[in-house]
Design a protein around this motif. Structure first.
Motif, PDB file in Angstrom:
ATOM      1  N   ALA A  50       0.828  -1.203   0.000  1.00  0.00           N
ATOM      2  CA  ALA A  50       0.000   0.000   0.000  1.00  0.00           C
ATOM      3  C   ALA A  50       0.865   1.257   0.000  1.00  0.00           C
ATOM      4  O   ALA A  50       0.566   2.235  -0.690  1.00  0.00           O
ATOM      5  CB  ALA A  50      -0.937  -0.005   1.213  1.00  0.00           C
ATOM      6  N   LEU A  51       1.951   1.237   0.744  1.00  0.00           N
ATOM      7  CA  LEU A  51       2.833   2.409   0.830  1.00  0.00           C
ATOM      8  C   LEU A  51       3.724   2.569  -0.406  1.00  0.00           C
ATOM      9  O   LEU A  51       4.355   3.618  -0.571  1.00  0.00           O
ATOM     10  CB  LEU A  51       3.714   2.314   2.082  1.00  0.00           C
ATOM     11  N   ARG A  82      -0.316   7.322  -1.891  1.00  0.00           N
ATOM     12  CA  ARG A  82      -0.710   6.729  -0.606  1.00  0.00           C
ATOM     13  C   ARG A  82       0.343   6.988   0.469  1.00  0.00           C
ATOM     14  O   ARG A  82       0.008   7.275   1.620  1.00  0.00           O
ATOM     15  CB  ARG A  82      -0.983   5.234  -0.776  1.00  0.00           C
ATOM     16  N   VAL A  93      -0.376   9.065   4.095  1.00  0.00           N
ATOM     17  CA  VAL A  93      -0.006   8.616   5.442  1.00  0.00           C
ATOM     18  C   VAL A  93       1.000   9.590   6.055  1.00  0.00           C
ATOM     19  O   VAL A  93       0.889   9.956   7.233  1.00  0.00           O
ATOM     20  CB  VAL A  93       0.541   7.174   5.418  1.00  0.00           C
ATOM     21  N   LEU A  99      -5.507   1.913   1.634  1.00  0.00           N
ATOM     22  CA  LEU A  99      -4.836   2.180   2.914  1.00  0.00           C
ATOM     23  C   LEU A  99      -5.621   1.592   4.084  1.00  0.00           C
ATOM     24  O   LEU A  99      -5.045   1.025   5.011  1.00  0.00           O
ATOM     25  CB  LEU A  99      -4.647   3.685   3.109  1.00  0.00           C
ATOM     26  N   LEU A 133      -3.518   0.536   7.488  1.00  0.00           N
ATOM     27  CA  LEU A 133      -2.750   1.744   7.808  1.00  0.00           C
ATOM     28  C   LEU A 133      -3.603   2.860   8.393  1.00  0.00           C
ATOM     29  O   LEU A 133      -3.144   3.603   9.253  1.00  0.00           O
ATOM     30  CB  LEU A 133      -2.032   2.262   6.560  1.00  0.00           C
TER      31      LEU A 133
END
Length: 123
Positions: free
Chosen positions: A35-36, A41, A45, A78, A83
């Motif tokens: 996801a990161l 994204r 975060v 996310l 997250l």
């Protein structure tokens, strides 16, 4: 003259329930890193970590010039990775990082994301 104290920060009992998300014990590093891996994204975060952790932030707060459907997809990824936690406030979804769960499961991960600087050679 008497004044009433008006509390503007809701207690956990007053908050809407979070949208479906993985349990803290089910968080997986490979899913979180996947996801990161997307720059948008990672930026989401990162921005959430730099701001107050006491508030849920609406998608419009980020100021991204992207279609709503695109942002909805990124926030869903996310959330499903574990997250962020999202809550529905009327027609608006607001997000915050799951700090406690992530720090307990993967100590130091959020510190690295917070230290990342968008647009640098190493970020």
């Amino acid at each position: 003259m008497t004044f009433a104290i008006i509390r503007t920060d809701p207690t956990s009992e007053e908050l809407p329930p979070p949208l479906p998300e993985p349990a803290a014990d089910d968080l997986r590093l490979d899913v979180i890193m996947g996801a990161l891996a997307d720059p948008l994204r990672l930026t989401i975060v990162h921005k959430l970590l730099l701001e107050s952790e006491a508030y849920d932030h609406a998608c419009g707060w980020f100021g991204f010039d992207r279609p709503k459907s695109s942002l909805t997809h990124h926030f869903k990824v996310l959330r499903e990775a574990g997250l962020i936690r999202q809550r529905q406030y009327g027609l608006e979804r607001r997000s915050r990082v799951r700090n406690e769960d992530l720090e307990a499961r993967f100590p130091g991960l959020l510190r690295l994301v917070k230290a990342w600087h968008p647009g640098t050679a190493d970020g």
